[in-house]
Design a protein around this motif. Structure first.
Motif, PDB file in Angstrom:
ATOM      1  N   UNK A  84       0.863  -1.178   0.000  1.00  0.00           N
ATOM      2  CA  UNK A  84       0.000   0.000   0.000  1.00  0.00           C
ATOM      3  C   UNK A  84       0.905   1.235   0.000  1.00  0.00           C
ATOM      4  N   UNK A  85       1.510   1.471  -1.142  1.00  0.00           N
ATOM      5  CA  UNK A  85       2.641   2.394  -1.235  1.00  0.00           C
ATOM      6  C   UNK A  85       2.256   3.863  -1.177  1.00  0.00           C
ATOM      7  N   UNK A  86       0.977   4.199  -1.359  1.00  0.00           N
ATOM      8  CA  UNK A  86       0.596   5.619  -1.355  1.00  0.00           C
ATOM      9  C   UNK A  86      -0.001   6.048  -0.018  1.00  0.00           C
ATOM     10  N   UNK A  87       0.026   5.161   0.975  1.00  0.00           N
ATOM     11  CA  UNK A  87      -0.588   5.437   2.275  1.00  0.00           C
ATOM     12  C   UNK A  87       0.470   5.550   3.362  1.00  0.00           C
ATOM     13  N   UNK A  88       0.316   6.571   4.203  1.00  0.00           N
ATOM     14  CA  UNK A  88       1.065   6.677   5.457  1.00  0.00           C
ATOM     15  C   UNK A  88       0.069   6.973   6.564  1.00  0.00           C
ATOM     16  N   UNK A  89       0.499   6.765   7.808  1.00  0.00           N
ATOM     17  CA  UNK A  89      -0.409   6.906   8.940  1.00  0.00           C
ATOM     18  C   UNK A  89       0.024   8.070   9.834  1.00  0.00           C
ATOM     19  N   UNK A  90      -0.955   8.878  10.233  1.00  0.00           N
ATOM     20  CA  UNK A  90      -0.721  10.020  11.109  1.00  0.00           C
ATOM     21  C   UNK A  90      -0.974   9.563  12.542  1.00  0.00           C
ATOM     22  N   UNK A  91       0.099   9.263  13.251  1.00  0.00           N
ATOM     23  CA  UNK A  91      -0.037   8.624  14.562  1.00  0.00           C
ATOM     24  C   UNK A  91       1.240   8.868  15.363  1.00  0.00           C
ATOM     25  N   UNK A  92       1.198   9.806  16.304  1.00  0.00           N
ATOM     26  CA  UNK A  92       2.371  10.172  17.117  1.00  0.00           C
ATOM     27  C   UNK A  92       3.528  10.657  16.249  1.00  0.00           C
ATOM     28  N   UNK A  93       3.217  11.325  15.141  1.00  0.00           N
ATOM     29  CA  UNK A  93       4.261  11.783  14.232  1.00  0.00           C
ATOM     30  C   UNK A  93       3.771  13.016  13.483  1.00  0.00           C
ATOM     31  N   UNK A  94       4.518  13.455  12.498  1.00  0.00           N
ATOM     32  CA  UNK A  94       4.154  14.620  11.692  1.00  0.00           C
ATOM     33  C   UNK A  94       4.803  14.468  10.323  1.00  0.00           C
ATOM     34  N   UNK A 101       3.107  21.585   7.566  1.00  0.00           N
ATOM     35  CA  UNK A 101       3.518  20.468   8.415  1.00  0.00           C
ATOM     36  C   UNK A 101       2.246  19.901   9.019  1.00  0.00           C
ATOM     37  N   UNK A 102       1.966  18.631   8.715  1.00  0.00           N
ATOM     38  CA  UNK A 102       0.718  17.991   9.111  1.00  0.00           C
ATOM     39  C   UNK A 102       0.905  17.258  10.433  1.00  0.00           C
ATOM     40  N   UNK A 103       0.091  17.620  11.426  1.00  0.00           N
ATOM     41  CA  UNK A 103       0.114  16.974  12.732  1.00  0.00           C
ATOM     42  C   UNK A 103      -1.302  16.513  13.072  1.00  0.00           C
ATOM     43  N   UNK A 104      -1.428  15.674  14.108  1.00  0.00           N
ATOM     44  CA  UNK A 104      -2.776  15.308  14.506  1.00  0.00           C
ATOM     45  C   UNK A 104      -2.888  14.058  15.335  1.00  0.00           C
ATOM     46  N   UNK A 105      -4.112  13.806  15.791  1.00  0.00           N
ATOM     47  CA  UNK A 105      -4.466  12.618  16.551  1.00  0.00           C
ATOM     48  C   UNK A 105      -5.975  12.438  16.462  1.00  0.00           C
ATOM     49  N   UNK A 147       3.749  26.122   7.556  1.00  0.00           N
ATOM     50  CA  UNK A 147       2.719  26.304   8.577  1.00  0.00           C
ATOM     51  C   UNK A 147       2.321  24.955   9.167  1.00  0.00           C
ATOM     52  N   UNK A 148       2.244  24.880  10.502  1.00  0.00           N
ATOM     53  CA  UNK A 148       1.794  23.652  11.154  1.00  0.00           C
ATOM     54  C   UNK A 148       0.271  23.694  11.253  1.00  0.00           C
TER      55      UNK A 148
END
Length: 216
Positions: A84-94, A101-105, A147-148
């Protein structure tokens, strides 16, 4: 998803058609949770494959219905195993993306008032947001003009509920834009669009008519 009303009829086809109208292979799309009713990797694979095969890179956060979610190591191993090469997960990271700069939970909210058992979850999600934003600050050193911005699944404010722990962190890190999902069949007047200088943007599929929204 048709349990949420007629606007969800043929929603996968609507979602795919609108996505392909506006998203290019060079774009990045952030999806703030609830992509599947699955409860395991085996069950979620078809849904992730569907998203993976759409144009663009995808950053996926956790929603309250994403019971298939696991540790970051397991998520990464699964996506590599299944290519699944086009997917990453936003989880304790940025992530640094273009001039952002993409952040979140996930966050947390109880539409019927906070119960004592919710307090632990609120504190945990606030801690995860702070971890993500600290990772974002590290990226800020490399990309000082970026921008974050923050993606949550739950709104930080809804009705009488205010997630003060999350709002405090957003304010301390000088975040001015937050995007979130979770809410369905809401009326415009129910939404808080801004709080203490933070713009709050609902991007749930049915709210935006299945059209991916551009982050300016």
């Amino acid at each position: 998803m048709d349990i949420f009303g007629a606007r969800w009829d043929n929603h996968a086809e609507k979602f795919e058609a609108e996505w392909k109208k506006v998203v290019k292979d060079t774009d990045t799309v952030v999806i703030p949770g609830d992509i599947s009713w699955a409860s395991s990797f085996e069950q979620v694979y078809d849904d992730l494959k569907f998203i993976n095969d759409l144009p663009g890179r995808k950053l996926i956060g956790k929603g309250n219905h994403d019971y298939w979610w696991a540790t970051m190591n397991k998520l990464t191993n699964f996506k590599q195993e299944k290519e699944l090469s086009t997917i990453d997960f936003l989880f304790n990271n940025a992530y640094a993306v273009e001039n952002k700069i993409i952040c979140g939970t996930r966050g947390w909210v109880n539409e019927f008032g906070v119960k004592s058992e919710d307090e632990r979850l609120i504190k945990r999600e606030a801690a995860r947001l702070e971890i993500s934003l600290n990772e974002g600050m590290k990226l800020k050193e490399q990309y000082p003009d970026n921008e974050m911005i923050v993606f949550l699944h739950y709104p930080p404010i809804f009705g009488e509920f205010m997630n003060l722990d999350i709002l405090d962190i957003l304010y301390r890190f000088d975040i001015t834009k937050v995007y979130f999902g979770h809410l369905h069949n809401v009326r415009e007047e129910q939404l808080d669009k801004e709080y203490i200088g933070i713009k709050l943007n609902l991007v749930a599929c049915d709210y935006v008519d299945f059209v991916p929204q551009r982050v300016e």
